[in-house]
Write a protein that holds these residues in place. Structure first.
Motif, PDB file in Angstrom:
ATOM      1  N   ASP A   1       8.578  -5.804 -13.702  1.00  0.00           N
ATOM      2  CA  ASP A   1       7.740  -4.725 -13.162  1.00  0.00           C
ATOM      3  C   ASP A   1       8.194  -4.349 -11.760  1.00  0.00           C
ATOM      4  O   ASP A   1       8.035  -3.196 -11.338  1.00  0.00           O
ATOM      5  CB  ASP A   1       6.264  -5.177 -13.095  1.00  0.00           C
ATOM      6  CG  ASP A   1       5.728  -5.600 -14.443  1.00  0.00           C
ATOM      7  OD1 ASP A   1       5.668  -4.745 -15.336  1.00  0.00           O
ATOM      8  OD2 ASP A   1       5.389  -6.788 -14.599  1.00  0.00           O
TER       9      ASP A   1
ATOM     10  N   LYS B   1       8.518   2.718 -15.563  1.00  0.00           N
ATOM     11  CA  LYS B   1       7.683   2.847 -14.363  1.00  0.00           C
ATOM     12  C   LYS B   1       7.825   1.633 -13.437  1.00  0.00           C
ATOM     13  O   LYS B   1       7.080   1.501 -12.455  1.00  0.00           O
ATOM     14  CB  LYS B   1       6.204   3.060 -14.704  1.00  0.00           C
ATOM     15  CG  LYS B   1       5.931   4.306 -15.532  1.00  0.00           C
ATOM     16  CD  LYS B   1       6.266   5.567 -14.769  1.00  0.00           C
ATOM     17  CE  LYS B   1       5.910   6.811 -15.568  1.00  0.00           C
ATOM     18  NZ  LYS B   1       6.253   8.063 -14.847  1.00  0.00           N
TER      19      LYS B   1
ATOM     20  N   ILE C   1       3.134   0.481  -4.325  1.00  0.00           N
ATOM     21  CA  ILE C   1       2.740   0.105  -5.680  1.00  0.00           C
ATOM     22  C   ILE C   1       1.312   0.597  -5.885  1.00  0.00           C
ATOM     23  O   ILE C   1       0.447   0.367  -5.034  1.00  0.00           O
ATOM     24  CB  ILE C   1       2.814  -1.411  -5.891  1.00  0.00           C
ATOM     25  CG1 ILE C   1       4.257  -1.898  -5.691  1.00  0.00           C
ATOM     26  CG2 ILE C   1       2.317  -1.795  -7.276  1.00  0.00           C
ATOM     27  CD1 ILE C   1       4.392  -3.407  -5.769  1.00  0.00           C
ATOM     28  N   SER C   2       1.053   1.270  -6.996  1.00  0.00           N
ATOM     29  CA  SER C   2      -0.293   1.771  -7.278  1.00  0.00           C
ATOM     30  C   SER C   2      -1.300   0.636  -7.231  1.00  0.00           C
ATOM     31  O   SER C   2      -1.039  -0.475  -7.716  1.00  0.00           O
ATOM     32  CB  SER C   2      -0.339   2.443  -8.652  1.00  0.00           C
ATOM     33  OG  SER C   2       0.550   3.540  -8.695  1.00  0.00           O
ATOM     34  N   SER C   3      -2.446   0.910  -6.631  1.00  0.00           N
ATOM     35  CA  SER C   3      -3.446  -0.140  -6.401  1.00  0.00           C
ATOM     36  C   SER C   3      -3.941  -0.765  -7.703  1.00  0.00           C
ATOM     37  O   SER C   3      -4.380  -1.912  -7.722  1.00  0.00           O
ATOM     38  CB  SER C   3      -4.635   0.438  -5.621  1.00  0.00           C
ATOM     39  OG  SER C   3      -5.209   1.523  -6.321  1.00  0.00           O
ATOM     40  N   TYR C   4      -3.865  -0.025  -8.805  1.00  0.00           N
ATOM     41  CA  TYR C   4      -4.353  -0.555 -10.078  1.00  0.00           C
ATOM     42  C   TYR C   4      -3.279  -1.353 -10.823  1.00  0.00           C
ATOM     43  O   TYR C   4      -3.522  -1.896 -11.890  1.00  0.00           O
ATOM     44  CB  TYR C   4      -4.873   0.573 -10.970  1.00  0.00           C
ATOM     45  CG  TYR C   4      -3.839   1.618 -11.333  1.00  0.00           C
ATOM     46  CD1 TYR C   4      -2.997   1.444 -12.434  1.00  0.00           C
ATOM     47  CD2 TYR C   4      -3.708   2.769 -10.571  1.00  0.00           C
ATOM     48  CE1 TYR C   4      -2.042   2.393 -12.755  1.00  0.00           C
ATOM     49  CE2 TYR C   4      -2.749   3.724 -10.885  1.00  0.00           C
ATOM     50  CZ  TYR C   4      -1.927   3.542 -11.983  1.00  0.00           C
ATOM     51  OH  TYR C   4      -0.975   4.488 -12.291  1.00  0.00           O
ATOM     52  N   LYS C   5      -2.078  -1.395 -10.267  1.00  0.00           N
ATOM     53  CA  LYS C   5      -0.984  -2.130 -10.902  1.00  0.00           C
ATOM     54  C   LYS C   5      -0.734  -3.452 -10.189  1.00  0.00           C
ATOM     55  O   LYS C   5      -0.511  -3.482  -8.986  1.00  0.00           O
ATOM     56  CB  LYS C   5       0.299  -1.292 -10.894  1.00  0.00           C
ATOM     57  CG  LYS C   5       0.296  -0.126 -11.863  1.00  0.00           C
ATOM     58  CD  LYS C   5       1.657   0.555 -11.861  1.00  0.00           C
ATOM     59  CE  LYS C   5       1.692   1.706 -12.860  1.00  0.00           C
ATOM     60  NZ  LYS C   5       3.009   2.386 -12.854  1.00  0.00           N
ATOM     61  N   ASN C   6      -0.753  -4.528 -10.944  1.00  0.00           N
ATOM     62  CA  ASN C   6      -0.366  -5.829 -10.414  1.00  0.00           C
ATOM     63  C   ASN C   6       0.847  -6.309 -11.198  1.00  0.00           C
ATOM     64  O   ASN C   6       0.719  -6.625 -12.384  1.00  0.00           O
ATOM     65  CB  ASN C   6      -1.508  -6.843 -10.534  1.00  0.00           C
ATOM     66  CG  ASN C   6      -2.566  -6.629  -9.472  1.00  0.00           C
ATOM     67  OD1 ASN C   6      -2.246  -6.339  -8.326  1.00  0.00           O
ATOM     68  ND2 ASN C   6      -3.828  -6.747  -9.852  1.00  0.00           N
TER      69      ASN C   6
ATOM     70  N   LYS D   1      12.665   2.925  -2.199  1.00  0.00           N
ATOM     71  CA  LYS D   1      11.960   2.651  -3.462  1.00  0.00           C
ATOM     72  C   LYS D   1      12.500   3.612  -4.501  1.00  0.00           C
ATOM     73  O   LYS D   1      12.674   4.802  -4.250  1.00  0.00           O
ATOM     74  CB  LYS D   1      10.455   2.861  -3.292  1.00  0.00           C
ATOM     75  CG  LYS D   1       9.672   2.948  -4.593  1.00  0.00           C
ATOM     76  CD  LYS D   1       8.235   3.378  -4.360  1.00  0.00           C
ATOM     77  CE  LYS D   1       7.520   3.701  -5.652  1.00  0.00           C
ATOM     78  NZ  LYS D   1       6.125   4.159  -5.433  1.00  0.00           N
TER      79      LYS D   1
ATOM     80  N   LYS E   1       0.843  -1.204   0.000  1.00  0.00           N
ATOM     81  CA  LYS E   1       0.000   0.000   0.000  1.00  0.00           C
ATOM     82  C   LYS E   1       0.874   1.247   0.000  1.00  0.00           C
ATOM     83  O   LYS E   1       1.826   1.359   0.768  1.00  0.00           O
ATOM     84  CB  LYS E   1      -0.904   0.003   1.229  1.00  0.00           C
ATOM     85  CG  LYS E   1      -1.903   1.146   1.272  1.00  0.00           C
ATOM     86  CD  LYS E   1      -2.787   1.056   2.505  1.00  0.00           C
ATOM     87  CE  LYS E   1      -3.788   2.213   2.545  1.00  0.00           C
ATOM     88  NZ  LYS E   1      -4.658   2.127   3.752  1.00  0.00           N
ATOM     89  N   SER E   2       0.560   2.184  -0.871  1.00  0.00           N
ATOM     90  CA  SER E   2       1.285   3.445  -1.053  1.00  0.00           C
ATOM     91  C   SER E   2       2.684   3.233  -1.627  1.00  0.00           C
ATOM     92  O   SER E   2       3.450   4.181  -1.738  1.00  0.00           O
ATOM     93  CB  SER E   2       1.394   4.229   0.268  1.00  0.00           C
ATOM     94  OG  SER E   2       0.109   4.519   0.784  1.00  0.00           O
TER      95      SER E   2
ATOM     96  N   GLU F   1      11.643   4.448  -8.652  1.00  0.00           N
ATOM     97  CA  GLU F   1      10.813   4.160  -9.819  1.00  0.00           C
ATOM     98  C   GLU F   1      11.617   4.434 -11.084  1.00  0.00           C
ATOM     99  O   GLU F   1      12.217   5.499 -11.230  1.00  0.00           O
ATOM    100  CB  GLU F   1       9.532   5.002  -9.806  1.00  0.00           C
ATOM    101  CG  GLU F   1       8.569   4.637 -10.935  1.00  0.00           C
ATOM    102  CD  GLU F   1       7.224   5.318 -10.795  1.00  0.00           C
ATOM    103  OE1 GLU F   1       6.760   5.923 -11.775  1.00  0.00           O
ATOM    104  OE2 GLU F   1       6.642   5.245  -9.691  1.00  0.00           O
TER     105      GLU F   1
END
Length: 301
Positions: free
Chosen positions: A207, A260, A132-137, A297, A129-130, A299
């Protein structure tokens, strides 16, 4: 009462019957002994639980369910012998039981690999959480310096559609990883690779790269408690005051990350050295609530 007085086999065999009885006795013994904690517990009581329950094939977190259960004489004898080893030889509990749990998942552990204790577990438990973007798997993940495979296996459960490469320079470690992969039936999801960092990796990008690399200066090994000296030095030591491997990861990871893509790396007490070494890199230092510092982290642009 002195430690030698309570370390009597007849006490645990004849007078202690339940798991709770035995754990209380062990905790008393541990509290009087010159032990160092830090391999899954930070106090004598939790250390005792981490010894007893895994020997019974049970995870430590179900203590409240099983603590009243009775132990057989055979079980009490085995426990007694391991308590003696823990106190007299300072062997870490996980190496005595050959079991630990990381992010709730059971692992086989022996002295070919470090005992899993990375605060990266908190990130995994929080589903990044916070981070990796929640919409990215992430579909392709690299666990670099995998050790026992604990991070790779935890990520396989968290991201069920991802493929994960678990990489380590130590063939001994890779053999343990293979065992743990089979233990969880993840042969089609995790690929163990024996490689010096990126040297033998396939020609595709990831990724997400996660790494808990060695970052201990060789000279500092001599100042560690005896418990840590049972662990393989290859999992601890890095040249250049502990940052050589981290430097290689930072310099090479952009070539193995997709646009990304994210690198998450634990550097522990080398945080300041890394900041000073790379003033032009934006490191996002991640907040770990349950203890642990020095996880960044980056990116990939």
């Amino acid at each position: 009462m002195k430690l030698n007085q309570i370390l009597k086999k007849k006490i645990i065999i004849k007078e202690l019957f339940s798991i709770q009885d035995v754990v209380r006795w062990i905790a008393s013994c541990f509290s009087m002994a010159d032990l160092w904690y830090g391999h899954g517990a930070d106090n004598p009581w939790d250390e005792a639980i981490n010894l007893v329950l895994p020997l019974l094939g049970l995870p430590p977190y179900i203590w409240n369910i099983v603590y009243k259960s009775k132990l057989s004489i055979k079980e009490r004898k085995i426990i007694f012998e391991l308590v003696i080893k823990r106190i007299k030889k300072k062997i870490p509990v996980v190496y005595l039981t050959n079991k630990t749990w990381f992010c709730g998942h059971e692992l086989y552990i022996d002295d070919r690999v470090l005992i899993p204790r990375s605060p990266i577990s908190e990130l995994i438990n929080n589903k990044f959480k916070s981070v990796i973007s929640s919409y990215k798997n992430p579909k392709f993940i690299l666990d670099l310096c995998t050790g026992s495979g604990c991070i790779a296996i935890a990520c396989a459960y968290l991201f069920p559609n991802a493929h994960i490469d678990a990489v380590d320079i130590s063939l001994d470690a890779i053999n343990v990883v293979e065992y743990n992969i089979q233990l969880h039936g993840l042969e089609n999801r995790i690929t163990p690779i024996c490689s010096n960092l990126f040297d033998k990796l396939p020609k595709y990008t990831y990724d997400l790269i996660i790494s808990n690399p060695p970052y201990v200066n060789k000279k500092d090994i001599n100042f560690l408690p005896k418990e840590y000296l049972y662990e393989p030095k290859i999992g601890f030591i890095s040249k250049n005051n502990g940052i050589e491997i981290i430097e290689k990861i930072i310099s090479m990871s952009p070539f193995f990350l997709r646009k990304k893509g994210i690198l998450i790396c634990e550097v522990g007490d080398k945080m300041i050295k890394i900041i000073e070494k790379y003033p032009d890199i934006y490191f996002q230092w991640l907040n770990i609530k349950n203890g642990g510092v020095g996880i960044f982290k980056i990116e990939n642009k």
